[in-house]
Design a protein around this motif. Structure first.
Motif, short mmCIF file in Angstrom:
data_model
loop_
_atom_site.label_atom_id
_atom_site.label_comp_id
_atom_site.label_asym_id
_atom_site.label_seq_id
_atom_site.Cartn_x
_atom_site.Cartn_y
_atom_site.Cartn_z
N GLU A 112 0.83 -1.19 0.00
CA GLU A 112 0.00 0.00 0.00
C GLU A 112 0.87 1.25 0.00
N ASP A 113 0.35 2.32 -0.59
CA ASP A 113 1.10 3.57 -0.63
C ASP A 113 1.33 4.08 0.79
N PRO A 114 2.57 4.43 1.12
CA PRO A 114 2.86 4.97 2.45
C PRO A 114 2.44 6.43 2.53
N ASP A 115 2.59 7.02 3.69
CA ASP A 115 2.36 8.46 3.82
C ASP A 115 3.44 9.03 4.72
N GLY A 116 3.49 10.34 4.78
CA GLY A 116 4.48 11.01 5.63
C GLY A 116 5.90 10.71 5.20
N ALA A 117 6.78 10.63 6.19
CA ALA A 117 8.20 10.44 5.92
C ALA A 117 8.49 9.16 5.15
N ALA A 118 7.66 8.12 5.34
CA ALA A 118 7.89 6.84 4.67
C ALA A 118 7.80 6.94 3.16
N LEU A 119 7.23 8.01 2.64
CA LEU A 119 7.21 8.21 1.19
C LEU A 119 8.62 8.22 0.61
N ALA A 120 9.60 8.57 1.42
CA ALA A 120 10.98 8.68 0.94
C ALA A 120 11.69 7.34 0.84
N TRP A 121 11.13 6.29 1.48
CA TRP A 121 11.87 5.02 1.43
C TRP A 121 11.01 3.79 1.14
N ASP A 122 9.76 3.72 1.55
CA ASP A 122 8.97 2.50 1.34
C ASP A 122 8.72 2.27 -0.15
N ALA A 123 8.99 1.03 -0.61
CA ALA A 123 8.92 0.75 -2.05
C ALA A 123 8.38 -0.64 -2.36
N GLY A 124 7.43 -1.11 -1.56
CA GLY A 124 6.82 -2.40 -1.82
C GLY A 124 7.65 -3.56 -1.32
N ALA A 125 7.12 -4.77 -1.49
CA ALA A 125 7.73 -5.96 -0.89
C ALA A 125 9.13 -6.25 -1.42
N ASP A 126 9.40 -5.89 -2.68
CA ASP A 126 10.73 -6.16 -3.24
C ASP A 126 11.57 -4.91 -3.38
N GLY A 127 11.04 -3.75 -2.95
CA GLY A 127 11.79 -2.50 -3.03
C GLY A 127 11.87 -1.89 -4.42
N ARG A 128 11.11 -2.42 -5.37
CA ARG A 128 11.26 -1.99 -6.77
C ARG A 128 10.05 -1.22 -7.31
N LYS A 129 9.13 -0.86 -6.46
CA LYS A 129 7.91 -0.20 -6.93
C LYS A 129 8.21 1.03 -7.76
#
Length: 218
Positions: A112-129
């Protein structure tokens, strides 16, 4: 470099400095038009102008980052336009001579799309979103003879990035590497990363890489 950073905005750190060094070593063409994706504080946009860029378009999807980068570039009276948006949207002014990118690349348990500061690093289960989107769009974002530099972690697949860029008509290779200890986000996800097979048991470091992609036809 002293920079205003509103709460939650990504702090320039090891991946920022690795990408900045790679940019300097690549020697921007004089008068280059540059796109910086996921600008954060605008540190790379500032460095690009100081290294010869005629203009920079900087983009971020986190509004506090946009406001931070606007302040940091305007107070220095630099030819930088900071926009609120991301790679899923049409980027006005494309193609560019140089594209710089430090996209989110940290694997996480939720797609799911993150919000706040996590927008800068969260990229899905494999990090490739976001990396996959960048690789798909790289050719069209670059002028003939243009260059893209993208930094990310080995946790999300170095070979996959290189092969995707090549499949999309670009010449691509790794031009910089650095081993870094896990920061707070990765330390907090170590159990998940081990379960997912993305790190070895007990591993608490990652390799950062900068990949260069060139649109060689002129």
């Amino acid at each position: 470099m002293k920079l205003l950073r509103l709460p939650g905005v990504y702090r320039p750190q090891a991946d920022t400095w690795l990408l900045m060094r790679a940019m300097r070593e690549a020697r921007l063409p004089a008068g280059a038009r540059v796109l910086e994706v996921c600008t954060g504080t605008g540190a790379l946009a500032i460095a690009a102008v100081r290294n010869g860029a005629a203009s920079v378009t900087a983009v971020d999807r986190y509004l506090p980052a946009v406001l931070s980068a606007r302040f940091n570039t305007r107070v220095r009276r630099l030819p930088v336009e900071v926009r609120h948006g991301d790679l899923s949207q049409t980027i006005e002014g494309a193609p560019f001579d140089v594209v710089l990118a430090n996209p989110p690349y940290v694997p996480c348990e939720s797609d799911e799309d993150p919000d706040g500061a996590a927008l800068a690093w969260d990229a899905g289960a494999d990090g490739r979103k976001h990396l996959d989107c960048l690789c798909d769009r790289a050719h069209d974002l670059l002028t003939p003879g243009g260059t893209m530099l993208v930094v990310h972690s080995s946790l999300c697949g170095i070979r996959q990035t290189v092969e995707m860029l090549r499949d999309n008509g670009l010449k691509a290779s790794v031009v910089a590497r650095a081993i870094e200890p896990f920061g707070p986000v990765l330390r907090g996800r170590a159990d998940f990363l081990e379960r997912a097979g993305l790190i070895a048991p007990g591993q608490r470091h990652e390799e950062l890489v900068v990949i260069r992609a060139d649109r060689t036809e002129r």
